[in-house]
Scaffold this motif. Structure first.
Motif, PDB file in Angstrom:
ATOM      1  N   ALA A   1      -1.808 -12.349 -11.901  1.00  0.00           N
ATOM      2  CA  ALA A   1      -0.532 -11.673 -11.639  1.00  0.00           C
ATOM      3  C   ALA A   1       0.524 -12.117 -12.648  1.00  0.00           C
ATOM      4  N   ARG A   2       0.410 -13.340 -13.072  1.00  0.00           N
ATOM      5  CA  ARG A   2       1.368 -13.872 -14.046  1.00  0.00           C
ATOM      6  C   ARG A   2       1.045 -13.401 -15.464  1.00  0.00           C
ATOM      7  N   ARG A   3      -0.232 -13.442 -15.839  1.00  0.00           N
ATOM      8  CA  ARG A   3      -0.627 -13.178 -17.224  1.00  0.00           C
ATOM      9  C   ARG A   3      -0.991 -11.718 -17.507  1.00  0.00           C
ATOM     10  N   SER A   4      -1.673 -11.096 -16.559  1.00  0.00           N
ATOM     11  CA  SER A   4      -2.223  -9.766 -16.828  1.00  0.00           C
ATOM     12  C   SER A   4      -2.258  -8.921 -15.552  1.00  0.00           C
ATOM     13  N   PRO A   5      -1.104  -8.511 -15.047  1.00  0.00           N
ATOM     14  CA  PRO A   5      -1.059  -7.795 -13.770  1.00  0.00           C
ATOM     15  C   PRO A   5      -1.815  -6.471 -13.759  1.00  0.00           C
ATOM     16  N   GLU A   6      -2.017  -5.864 -14.923  1.00  0.00           N
ATOM     17  CA  GLU A   6      -2.736  -4.585 -14.954  1.00  0.00           C
ATOM     18  C   GLU A   6      -4.216  -4.738 -14.612  1.00  0.00           C
ATOM     19  N   THR A   7      -4.743  -5.959 -14.664  1.00  0.00           N
ATOM     20  CA  THR A   7      -6.158  -6.173 -14.338  1.00  0.00           C
ATOM     21  C   THR A   7      -6.375  -6.543 -12.865  1.00  0.00           C
ATOM     22  N   LEU A   8      -5.334  -6.579 -12.072  1.00  0.00           N
ATOM     23  CA  LEU A   8      -5.470  -6.974 -10.671  1.00  0.00           C
ATOM     24  C   LEU A   8      -6.421  -6.084  -9.865  1.00  0.00           C
ATOM     25  N   PRO A   9      -6.414  -4.762 -10.032  1.00  0.00           N
ATOM     26  CA  PRO A   9      -7.384  -3.960  -9.260  1.00  0.00           C
ATOM     27  C   PRO A   9      -8.843  -4.379  -9.513  1.00  0.00           C
ATOM     28  N   LYS A  10      -9.159  -4.707 -10.751  1.00  0.00           N
ATOM     29  CA  LYS A  10     -10.513  -5.188 -11.056  1.00  0.00           C
ATOM     30  C   LYS A  10     -10.760  -6.542 -10.397  1.00  0.00           C
ATOM     31  N   TYR A  11      -9.728  -7.364 -10.367  1.00  0.00           N
ATOM     32  CA  TYR A  11      -9.862  -8.674  -9.750  1.00  0.00           C
ATOM     33  C   TYR A  11     -10.136  -8.550  -8.249  1.00  0.00           C
ATOM     34  N   TYR A  12      -9.483  -7.614  -7.575  1.00  0.00           N
ATOM     35  CA  TYR A  12      -9.717  -7.429  -6.148  1.00  0.00           C
ATOM     36  C   TYR A  12     -11.187  -7.101  -5.886  1.00  0.00           C
ATOM     37  N   LEU A  13     -11.741  -6.236  -6.716  1.00  0.00           N
ATOM     38  CA  LEU A  13     -13.148  -5.873  -6.575  1.00  0.00           C
ATOM     39  C   LEU A  13     -14.058  -7.055  -6.891  1.00  0.00           C
TER      40      LEU A  13
ATOM     41  N   MET B   1     -11.484 -11.499   7.678  1.00  0.00           N
ATOM     42  CA  MET B   1     -10.832 -11.945   6.446  1.00  0.00           C
ATOM     43  C   MET B   1     -10.836 -10.851   5.379  1.00  0.00           C
ATOM     44  N   LEU B   2     -11.887 -10.059   5.324  1.00  0.00           N
ATOM     45  CA  LEU B   2     -11.960  -8.955   4.375  1.00  0.00           C
ATOM     46  C   LEU B   2     -10.874  -7.921   4.662  1.00  0.00           C
ATOM     47  N   VAL B   3     -10.710  -7.571   5.921  1.00  0.00           N
ATOM     48  CA  VAL B   3      -9.668  -6.622   6.315  1.00  0.00           C
ATOM     49  C   VAL B   3      -8.283  -7.217   6.045  1.00  0.00           C
ATOM     50  N   PHE B   4      -8.109  -8.487   6.378  1.00  0.00           N
ATOM     51  CA  PHE B   4      -6.829  -9.146   6.119  1.00  0.00           C
ATOM     52  C   PHE B   4      -6.484  -9.113   4.632  1.00  0.00           C
ATOM     53  N   ASP B   5      -7.437  -9.492   3.780  1.00  0.00           N
ATOM     54  CA  ASP B   5      -7.189  -9.476   2.332  1.00  0.00           C
ATOM     55  C   ASP B   5      -6.823  -8.077   1.847  1.00  0.00           C
ATOM     56  N   ALA B   6      -7.551  -7.082   2.320  1.00  0.00           N
ATOM     57  CA  ALA B   6      -7.286  -5.711   1.887  1.00  0.00           C
ATOM     58  C   ALA B   6      -5.873  -5.276   2.274  1.00  0.00           C
ATOM     59  N   ILE B   7      -5.482  -5.541   3.494  1.00  0.00           N
ATOM     60  CA  ILE B   7      -4.156  -5.149   3.965  1.00  0.00           C
ATOM     61  C   ILE B   7      -3.074  -5.947   3.238  1.00  0.00           C
ATOM     62  N   PHE B   8      -3.272  -7.249   3.133  1.00  0.00           N
ATOM     63  CA  PHE B   8      -2.266  -8.103   2.496  1.00  0.00           C
ATOM     64  C   PHE B   8      -2.025  -7.692   1.053  1.00  0.00           C
ATOM     65  N   PHE B   9      -3.102  -7.548   0.292  1.00  0.00           N
ATOM     66  CA  PHE B   9      -2.917  -7.243  -1.126  1.00  0.00           C
ATOM     67  C   PHE B   9      -2.553  -5.782  -1.369  1.00  0.00           C
ATOM     68  N   ALA B  10      -2.857  -4.892  -0.441  1.00  0.00           N
ATOM     69  CA  ALA B  10      -2.367  -3.515  -0.559  1.00  0.00           C
ATOM     70  C   ALA B  10      -0.845  -3.506  -0.429  1.00  0.00           C
ATOM     71  N   LYS B  11      -0.331  -4.279   0.521  1.00  0.00           N
ATOM     72  CA  LYS B  11       1.121  -4.378   0.688  1.00  0.00           C
ATOM     73  C   LYS B  11       1.767  -5.041  -0.522  1.00  0.00           C
ATOM     74  N   VAL B  12       1.130  -6.092  -1.038  1.00  0.00           N
ATOM     75  CA  VAL B  12       1.678  -6.785  -2.205  1.00  0.00           C
ATOM     76  C   VAL B  12       1.703  -5.851  -3.407  1.00  0.00           C
ATOM     77  N   SER B  13       0.623  -5.123  -3.624  1.00  0.00           N
ATOM     78  CA  SER B  13       0.556  -4.205  -4.771  1.00  0.00           C
ATOM     79  C   SER B  13       1.586  -3.093  -4.631  1.00  0.00           C
ATOM     80  N   LYS B  14       1.790  -2.632  -3.428  1.00  0.00           N
ATOM     81  CA  LYS B  14       2.750  -1.569  -3.179  1.00  0.00           C
ATOM     82  C   LYS B  14       4.179  -2.025  -3.470  1.00  0.00           C
TER      83      LYS B  14
END
Length: 127
Positions: free
Chosen positions: A57-69, A111-124
């Motif tokens: 997130a600090r160095r390369s935020p455009e790669t975050l979607p790949k990181y989530y996967l 935990m999978l559902v939590f991560d998905a919801i948490f990072f969807a909100k963060v990305s939004k």
């Protein structure tokens, strides 16, 4: 920078609270040792996940979607390895394998559902 630290803190506090809540729930069904293994695994995975997220997130935020996967794939492989090791160690006790698998998979899915919801909100909110 302050937003990253705040997000990291929120994620870890939420993860610890959620994991602790699930662990306490294992006491009601006398599966606390299985809950301890599951909780430990998920806390370690979550700490590694948020550490990697923070760097990207600090160095390369455009790669975050790949990181989530990639992070989800890594967690899946690590979870499969934990289940496999448990099955090998307890191969003479199919009942223990069954109950550990149930507890571990419940932890994993929550935990999978939590991560998905948490990072969807963060990305939004970051866009």
């Amino acid at each position: 920078m302050d937003g990253l630290k705040k997000t990291t803190r929120e994620y870890m506090i939420s993860t610890l609270f959620l994991t602790l809540s699930m662990y306490v729930g294992t006491f009601t069904v006398n599966m606390e040792s299985y809950g301890m293994i599951s909780a430990s695994f998920h806390i370690l995975c979550s700490a590694a996940y948020i550490g990697g997220w923070q760097v990207l997130a600090r160095r390369s935020p455009e790669t975050l979607p790949k990181y989530y996967l990639a992070g989800s794939a890594f967690r899946l492989m690590a979870a499969a390895a934990v289940l496999l090791v448990f099955c090998v160690v307890k191969r003479d006790n199919p009942e223990a394998i069954k109950w550990f698998s149930i507890v571990f998979i419940i932890f994993y899915l929550v935990m999978l559902v939590f991560d998905a919801i948490f990072f969807a909100k963060v990305s939004k909110t970051r866009k």
